[in-house]
Write a protein that holds these residues in place. Structure first.
Motif, short mmCIF file in Angstrom:
data_model
loop_
_atom_site.label_atom_id
_atom_site.label_comp_id
_atom_site.label_asym_id
_atom_site.label_seq_id
_atom_site.Cartn_x
_atom_site.Cartn_y
_atom_site.Cartn_z
N VAL A 127 0.84 -1.18 0.00
CA VAL A 127 0.00 0.00 0.00
C VAL A 127 0.88 1.25 0.00
N ARG A 128 0.39 2.27 -0.62
CA ARG A 128 1.04 3.58 -0.57
C ARG A 128 0.14 4.50 0.23
N LEU A 129 0.72 5.18 1.22
CA LEU A 129 -0.04 6.07 2.09
C LEU A 129 0.45 7.50 1.95
N LEU A 130 -0.46 8.43 1.78
CA LEU A 130 -0.17 9.86 1.80
C LEU A 130 -0.74 10.38 3.12
N VAL A 131 0.16 10.79 4.01
CA VAL A 131 -0.21 11.04 5.40
C VAL A 131 0.02 12.51 5.78
N PRO A 132 -1.07 13.25 6.08
CA PRO A 132 -0.90 14.61 6.57
C PRO A 132 -0.21 14.60 7.93
N SER A 133 0.42 15.70 8.27
CA SER A 133 1.23 15.75 9.49
C SER A 133 0.44 15.41 10.75
N ARG A 134 -0.84 15.74 10.79
CA ARG A 134 -1.64 15.46 11.99
C ARG A 134 -1.81 13.96 12.23
N TYR A 135 -1.58 13.13 11.22
CA TYR A 135 -1.64 11.68 11.37
C TYR A 135 -0.25 11.05 11.30
N ALA A 136 0.77 11.90 11.40
CA ALA A 136 2.16 11.43 11.43
C ALA A 136 2.78 11.92 12.74
N TYR A 137 3.70 12.86 12.65
CA TYR A 137 4.40 13.34 13.85
C TYR A 137 3.95 14.73 14.28
N GLY A 138 3.02 15.34 13.53
CA GLY A 138 2.46 16.63 13.90
C GLY A 138 3.52 17.71 14.01
N PRO A 139 3.38 18.60 14.99
CA PRO A 139 4.31 19.72 15.12
C PRO A 139 5.64 19.34 15.75
N ALA A 140 5.84 18.07 16.05
CA ALA A 140 7.09 17.63 16.68
C ALA A 140 8.09 17.21 15.60
N ALA A 141 9.16 17.96 15.46
CA ALA A 141 10.23 17.58 14.54
C ALA A 141 10.83 16.26 15.01
N GLN A 142 11.36 15.49 14.08
CA GLN A 142 11.99 14.21 14.40
C GLN A 142 13.44 14.26 13.91
N PRO A 143 14.33 14.87 14.70
CA PRO A 143 15.70 15.09 14.24
C PRO A 143 16.48 13.81 13.96
N GLN A 144 16.05 12.68 14.54
CA GLN A 144 16.76 11.42 14.32
C GLN A 144 16.38 10.76 13.00
N LEU A 145 15.26 11.15 12.40
CA LEU A 145 14.81 10.55 11.16
C LEU A 145 15.34 11.32 9.96
N GLY A 146 15.86 10.60 9.00
CA GLY A 146 16.26 11.21 7.74
C GLY A 146 17.68 11.69 7.65
N VAL A 147 18.40 11.74 8.76
CA VAL A 147 19.77 12.25 8.75
C VAL A 147 20.66 11.40 7.83
N VAL A 148 20.51 10.08 7.90
CA VAL A 148 21.34 9.22 7.06
C VAL A 148 20.97 9.32 5.58
N PHE A 149 19.84 9.93 5.28
CA PHE A 149 19.40 10.10 3.90
C PHE A 149 19.60 11.54 3.41
N GLY A 150 20.36 12.32 4.16
CA GLY A 150 20.69 13.67 3.71
C GLY A 150 19.83 14.78 4.26
N LEU A 151 18.88 14.49 5.13
CA LEU A 151 18.10 15.56 5.77
C LEU A 151 18.92 16.06 6.95
#
Length: 172
Positions: A127-151
């Motif tokens: 399945v492919r999911l398109l998820v608005p922020s309110r159903y993901a992490y909301g206003p909380a940044a996730q600094p540990q996610l994405g760093v290894v991918f260049g974020l």
């Protein structure tokens, strides 16, 4: 008598401050929801070959790429084993990818977008999911996610997410 009046005054000020904060919070939530929904709508409009279905009034959209097989029942305690790629919308920057590693999660402990979207398929499905922020992490940044991918700063606050999920196993 002065102490009682002071306590009542402080209580009233504190109560009225809470009311103002919650009203501002609701307005901010609604404003962010409108931004997120526009991002998803614009993405779907720019990609007319994607036939996406909206889950209730959530703003989460799903596209069944493979339905899978079986009569699997999903509950909050269901453990799912998945492979996935997560991207930011817009732009498509990958922030998470499992490759050959297939982690297991209890459904109640993943983001709400996954809780709504994964039950749309069965074991072996994709399945492919398109998820608005309110159903993901909301206003909380996730600094540990994405760093290894260049974020550089990780996943930003209010990120709208695009997931490709392969469901390998379900355990109730």
């Amino acid at each position: 008598m002065n102490r009682v009046a002071l306590i009542i005054l402080l209580f009233c000020l504190g109560f009225s401050a809470c009311k103002k904060t919650s009203e501002g919070g609701l307005a901010g939530y609604k404003a962010q929801a409108a931004i997120d929904d526009k991002i998803v709508a614009d993405y779907l409009k720019a990609n007319p070959s994607l036939v996406a279905t909206k889950i209730d009034t959530s703003g989460v959209y799903y596209i069944v790429e493979q339905p899978g097989t079986g009569n699997d029942l999903f509950t909050n305690s269901t453990q799912v084993t998945v492979g996935y790629t997560g991207r930011l919308l817009p732009g498509g920057q990958i922030f998470a990818q499992t490759n050959d590693f297939h982690p297991s999660f209890v459904l109640s402990q993943v983001i709400k977008g996954w809780q709504l979207g994964i039950p749309q398929i069965k074991r072996g499905g994709q399945v492919r999911l398109l998820v608005p922020s309110r159903y993901a992490y909301g206003p909380a940044a996730q600094p540990q996610l994405g760093v290894v991918f260049g974020l550089k700063d990780g996943l930003p606050a209010n990120a709208v997410l695009d997931f490709d999920i392969q469901l390998y196993d379900i355990v109730n």
